[in-house]
Write an enzyme that holds these catalytic residues in place. Structure first.
Site, short mmCIF file in Angstrom:
data_model
loop_
_atom_site.label_atom_id
_atom_site.label_comp_id
_atom_site.label_asym_id
_atom_site.label_seq_id
_atom_site.Cartn_x
_atom_site.Cartn_y
_atom_site.Cartn_z
N GLY A 13 0.77 -1.24 0.00
CA GLY A 13 0.00 0.00 0.00
C GLY A 13 0.80 1.29 0.00
O GLY A 13 0.34 2.29 0.55
N ASN A 15 1.33 3.08 -2.67
CA ASN A 15 0.52 3.98 -3.51
C ASN A 15 -0.68 4.49 -2.72
O ASN A 15 -1.07 5.65 -2.85
CB ASN A 15 0.06 3.27 -4.78
N LYS A 85 -6.53 -8.46 -8.04
CA LYS A 85 -7.66 -9.34 -8.38
C LYS A 85 -8.44 -8.78 -9.56
O LYS A 85 -8.50 -7.58 -9.78
CB LYS A 85 -8.60 -9.49 -7.18
N ILE A 87 -11.59 -7.54 -11.51
CA ILE A 87 -12.84 -6.88 -11.13
C ILE A 87 -13.97 -7.54 -11.90
O ILE A 87 -13.94 -7.60 -13.13
CB ILE A 87 -12.80 -5.37 -11.48
N ASN A 101 -6.77 2.35 -12.64
CA ASN A 101 -5.73 1.45 -12.14
C ASN A 101 -4.36 2.06 -12.40
O ASN A 101 -4.18 2.77 -13.40
CB ASN A 101 -5.84 0.11 -12.88
N HIS A 103 -0.39 1.02 -13.15
CA HIS A 103 0.43 -0.11 -13.60
C HIS A 103 1.88 0.35 -13.73
O HIS A 103 2.14 1.43 -14.26
CB HIS A 103 -0.10 -0.61 -14.95
N ASP A 144 -5.31 -4.54 -17.46
CA ASP A 144 -4.35 -3.53 -17.94
C ASP A 144 -4.67 -3.04 -19.33
O ASP A 144 -3.77 -2.74 -20.12
CB ASP A 144 -2.91 -4.10 -17.92
N GLU A 173 5.18 6.51 -9.55
CA GLU A 173 3.77 6.14 -9.31
C GLU A 173 3.18 6.99 -8.19
O GLU A 173 2.04 7.45 -8.27
CB GLU A 173 3.67 4.66 -8.92
C1 GRF Z 1 2.79 -0.92 -7.73
O1 GRF Z 1 3.94 -1.02 -8.54
C2 GRF Z 1 1.57 -0.88 -8.59
O2 GRF Z 1 1.72 -0.21 -9.79
C3 GRF Z 1 1.35 -2.33 -8.86
O3 GRF Z 1 1.67 -2.98 -7.66
C4 GRF Z 1 2.58 -2.18 -6.91
C5 GRF Z 1 1.92 -1.92 -5.60
O4 GRF Z 1 2.75 -1.35 -4.67
N1 GRF Z 1 0.04 -2.56 -9.39
P1 GRF Z 1 2.11 -0.75 -3.37
O5 GRF Z 1 1.23 -1.80 -2.71
O6 GRF Z 1 1.32 0.48 -3.73
O7 GRF Z 1 3.28 -0.42 -2.49
#
Ligand code: GRF
Length: 218
Positions: A13, A15, A85, A87, A101, A103, A144, A173
């Site tokens: 988590g 992000n 997962k 959706i 999302n 990526h 994606d 990100e």
């Molecule tokens: C990130 O690289 C995101 O783009 C991908 O999984 C990773 C998640 O990292 N889908 P976090 O859980 O946000 O640390």
């Protein structure tokens, strides 16, 4: 009233943390709930520390359960922030152009089923491409695959390992996701997909990107 944002998370988590931090005092958007696909996700602690409501899904493939967990975003945004997962299609349809999302590569390359986590960066390195990056896109019925909203390139450096590249992309990100969420929240639900481009080069000064997201420049 800030636009409600529900985050869907499967992992540590970071992000999610970037979103929580960026939206905490924003008049435009606020994280109102964190939905997790597993009870041991590190993101659960982050949500609790931020005082945000949480839901741990019993069965992420159950459309009715997921829809119920998203009830407080009837007018807001759903953000997949490291959610692995699938959706269910009924939920995708209900949140079309409101579910996004992030990526860790420049889609449409290096995406699709099974392309998450370290594997993405291993494939990028094996391909020999000099550029990777982060993509935020709308969620559709395929992994994606939905329309791209914004991308931020990151150089692949000679001698990079998957972990080194992952860390470089992750840093971007954390900047891109809140920028996009805030911009989409300000715009409201669009009739057609929104595409955002960096307004000028993304110089970084004191670790802060000097970049503004703007409309399609044709
Ligand atoms: C990130 O690289 C995101 O783009 C991908 O999984 C990773 C998640 O990292 N889908 P976090 O859980 O946000 O640390």
């Amino acid at each position: 009233m800030p636009v409600p944002v529900v985050a869907l998370v499967s992992g540590g988590g970071t992000n999610l943390q970037a979103l929580l931090d960026a939206l905490r005092d924003s008049p435009a958007a606020r994280v109102t709930r964190v939905v997790l696909s597993r009870p041991d996700a590190g993101a659960l602690d982050r949500a609790r520390r931020a005082g945000v409501a949480t839901t741990v899904l019993v069965d992420p493939a159950d459309a009715a359960e997921l829809a119920a967990a998203l009830h407080d975003v009837d007018t807001g945004l759903v953000v997949l922030a490291g959610y692995v997962k699938r959706i269910p299609p009924a939920v995708v349809a209900r949140f079309r152009l409101r579910m996004i999302n992030i990526h860790p590569a420049l889609l449409p390359a290096f995406g699709g089923p099974g392309m998450y986590g370290r594997r993405v960066h291993e494939h990028v390195l094996a391909s020999g491409t000099p550029v990777s990056g982060a993509t935020v896109h709308y969620v559709d019925e395929e992994y994606d695959h939905g329309p791209i909203i914004a991308q931020w390139p990151v150089p692949v450096r000679p001698g990079d390992t998957a972990d080194a590249l992952a860390a470089r992309v992750l840093e971007v990100e954390h900047r891109l996701l809140p920028l996009v969420v805030l911009e989409l929240a300000r715009r409201g639900v669009p009739r057609v997909p929104v595409r955002l481009f960096a307004d000028g080069p993304a110089f970084v000064v004191d670790h802060q990107p000097v970049v503004r997201l703007g409309d399609d420049q044709g």
